[in-house]
Design a protein around this motif. Structure first.
Motif, mmCIF file in Angstrom:
data_model
loop_
_atom_site.group_PDB
_atom_site.id
_atom_site.type_symbol
_atom_site.label_atom_id
_atom_site.label_comp_id
_atom_site.label_asym_id
_atom_site.label_seq_id
_atom_site.Cartn_x
_atom_site.Cartn_y
_atom_site.Cartn_z
ATOM 1 N N GLY A 166 0.830 -1.195 0.000
ATOM 2 C CA GLY A 166 0.000 0.000 0.000
ATOM 3 C C GLY A 166 0.870 1.253 0.000
ATOM 4 O O GLY A 166 2.022 1.221 0.431
ATOM 5 N N HIS A 167 0.330 2.331 -0.520
ATOM 6 C CA HIS A 167 1.070 3.591 -0.561
ATOM 7 C C HIS A 167 0.655 4.461 0.622
ATOM 8 O O HIS A 167 -0.528 4.773 0.788
ATOM 9 C CB HIS A 167 0.810 4.330 -1.881
ATOM 10 N N ARG A 191 -11.630 0.744 0.715
ATOM 11 C CA ARG A 191 -11.002 1.517 1.795
ATOM 12 C C ARG A 191 -10.442 0.585 2.873
ATOM 13 O O ARG A 191 -9.324 0.770 3.363
ATOM 14 C CB ARG A 191 -12.031 2.453 2.409
ATOM 15 N N SER A 231 -9.587 -2.614 2.546
ATOM 16 C CA SER A 231 -8.447 -3.365 2.003
ATOM 17 C C SER A 231 -7.198 -2.497 2.011
ATOM 18 O O SER A 231 -6.100 -2.949 2.373
ATOM 19 C CB SER A 231 -8.752 -3.843 0.578
ATOM 20 N N GLN A 232 -7.363 -1.240 1.620
ATOM 21 C CA GLN A 232 -6.210 -0.330 1.600
ATOM 22 C C GLN A 232 -5.664 -0.128 3.013
ATOM 23 O O GLN A 232 -4.446 -0.147 3.234
ATOM 24 C CB GLN A 232 -6.639 1.019 1.012
ATOM 25 N N ALA A 254 -3.694 -3.164 4.158
ATOM 26 C CA ALA A 254 -2.399 -3.224 3.469
ATOM 27 C C ALA A 254 -1.431 -2.186 4.046
ATOM 28 O O ALA A 254 -0.231 -2.458 4.211
ATOM 29 C CB ALA A 254 -2.595 -3.005 1.975
ATOM 30 N N LEU A 255 -1.937 -0.998 4.355
ATOM 31 C CA LEU A 255 -1.078 0.027 4.951
ATOM 32 C C LEU A 255 -0.550 -0.430 6.313
ATOM 33 O O LEU A 255 0.612 -0.208 6.649
ATOM 34 C CB LEU A 255 -1.864 1.333 5.114
ATOM 35 N N PRO A 301 -5.884 -8.553 2.311
ATOM 36 C CA PRO A 301 -6.783 -7.459 2.700
ATOM 37 C C PRO A 301 -8.226 -7.616 2.226
ATOM 38 O O PRO A 301 -9.151 -7.148 2.909
ATOM 39 C CB PRO A 301 -6.114 -6.232 2.055
ATOM 40 N N GLN A 356 -7.672 10.923 2.727
ATOM 41 C CA GLN A 356 -6.701 9.834 2.749
ATOM 42 C C GLN A 356 -6.877 9.010 4.032
ATOM 43 O O GLN A 356 -7.171 9.552 5.100
ATOM 44 C CB GLN A 356 -5.277 10.389 2.704
ATOM 45 N N THR A 357 -6.638 7.699 3.924
ATOM 46 C CA THR A 357 -6.737 6.816 5.082
ATOM 47 C C THR A 357 -5.514 6.997 5.968
ATOM 48 O O THR A 357 -4.379 6.802 5.528
ATOM 49 C CB THR A 357 -6.812 5.345 4.630
#
Length: 437
Positions: free
Chosen positions: A146-147, A166, A168-169, A172-173, A190, A213-214
């Motif tokens: 994730g970025h 969201r 899943s992201q 991953a983060l 995720p 942003q998350t």
């Protein structure tokens, strides 16, 4: 969105009925869109358990079977009656015993069933009544990096009903920013984490920055009827704003669960971003770090007043329990139980969960037997041979037969470390196998 599917049936203890049951399992997997490989594994699980249990169940009683398809797994539950039930072939050591000694493949069906399923458990419902549940997971894509959010800016706010992308992201983060041991296993896939949330199996709170942003995540799930296990807080912002995000996550989590029926929240996986002053310590477990041994804190917070309860206490751990309850100021009636005697069967059965990514094996007793001490030792050897160094064992103090196994655990190299109040049907003692760092 897939809806859960379930079908149940009762069959006589006759192998002629196994084929229709397997066909039903195949159809269920197809309707749930499960990949062919997992579909075959589920059919094999159902078939081998079915064949074995037909040979074990009482001749005048039916075998009840419930097949369930959820978006993230397939499950089969068998309810049956059996006298002197022995399921040693389900131990993870059974395969090694056949391979090493070249013995005839005793309990081969059970061995195949245990290997095909991702997990199983055995429940003794009293008398001669038992239930076995076995599950096969849907296969998900592997974790993609994730970025991290760029230049996150306050004000921070809660994500209301975050969608699957969201979630899943965020998972991953977290995997990219924290050690694997602090993240739930579902974070490694995720999309599975998002499905667990959608199904209600897992709950979470997600925080966004001013641009959407998350920037934070905290998740939790029940570990018993009265206790919640949480992971986090996971924060994806620079140092100067981490406290604000972590505080928002923890405050929202506690406000949410305070309205539910649970008595306590616990965590083995609290991160260093946890704000101080919110939780108390239950103790710690040993973990291996880059430069030797470290300590993994275990924390808790009451959601309701602890009204006390009775717990069973096996030989050799009364002082440990009294010290723990005195320190936590939790009223408990400690009921002594002698060491295991007159065991109901020759072979014991241990449930084993192996997690190489966390360097962790978790053992739970399913069935007592005369060979329990030897079985514990064999499991430790098998787990060490797989390169896993951290071994935990969970003892539920609501069950006298589990408490009576304390002597076997000491003789096998385990030490009681932490008491989890309400962690099972009663309080749970976490034992750890001593390791050299």
């Amino acid at each position: 969105m897939l809806n859960d599917l379930s079908l149940s049936m009762e069959i006589p203890p006759d192998t002629s009925f196994v084929c229709p049951v397997v066909n039903a399992a195949k159809t269920l997997a197809e309707r749930m869109g499960i990949d062919q490989r997992e579909n075959f594994r589920f059919q094999l699980t159902v078939e081998e358990f079915c064949l074995c249990l037909i040979g074990l169940t009482q001749a005048d009683t039916p075998l009840r079977i419930v097949l369930t398809g959820k978006r993230y797994l397939l499950r089969v539950a068998f309810s049956f009656k059996a006298s002197n039930l022995s399921l040693g072939g389900l131990n993870i050591t059974a395969h090694a015993a056949v391979r090493v000694h070249g013995d005839p493949p005793r309990d081969l069906g059970l061995l195949l069933a245990a290997k095909a399923a991702d997990r199983f458990r055995v429940e003794h419902e009293g008398g001669d009544c038992f239930r076995i549940l076995a599950e096969v997971d849907r296969r998900y894509p592997e974790l993609a990096p994730g970025h991290a959010p760029e230049n996150p800016r306050p004000p921070f706010r809660l994500a209301r009903a975050p969608d699957a992308a969201r979630l899943s992201q965020a998972a991953a983060l977290a995997m990219g920013a924290y050690p694997g041991g602090q993240c739930p296993a579902s974070f490694r896939t995720p999309e599975r984490f998002a499905d667990l949330v959608a199904d209600g199996e897992v709950a979470c709170v997600c925080v966004l920055d001013a641009t959407g942003q998350t920037v934070g995540l905290l998740s939790w799930m029940p570990c018993s009827e009265q206790a919640l296990l949480f992971s986090g807080p996971f924060v994806f912002t620079p140092k100067e704003t981490r406290g604000a995000v972590a505080g928002l996550l923890v405050d929202t989590f506690l406000q949410t669960v305070a309205r539910e029926r649970y008595a306590i929240v616990l965590s083995f996986r609290a991160t260093d971003d946890l704000p101080p002053g919110y939780f108390e310590s239950l103790g710690s477990l040993q973990v291996r770090t880059g430069d030797g041994c470290g300590r993994q804190p275990v924390i808790f917070r009451h959601l309701q007043e602890d009204m006390g309860q009775a717990v069973w206490c096996g030989p050799g751990i009364e002082d440990f329990l009294r010290q723990a309850y005195d320190r936590l100021a939790m009223p408990r009636d400690i009921l002594p139980v002698e060491g295991a005697a007159g065991r109901p069967r020759r072979e014991s059965l241990l449930g084993t969960n192996l997690d190489r990514c966390r360097d962790l094996a978790e053992l739970r007793p399913f069935l007592d037997g005369e060979d329990m001490a030897a079985n514990l030792g064999a499991h430790v050897t098998a787990i060490r041979d797989k390169g896993i160094r951290r071994i935990l064992y969970y003892m539920d103090l609501a069950h006298p037969w589990e408490a009576a196994l304390a002597g076997d655990l000491f003789r096998s190299g385990f030490t009681p470390k932490v008491v989890l109040p309400h962690g099972g049907q009663g309080d749970m003692v976490v034992w750890q196998h001593d390791q050299t760092c």
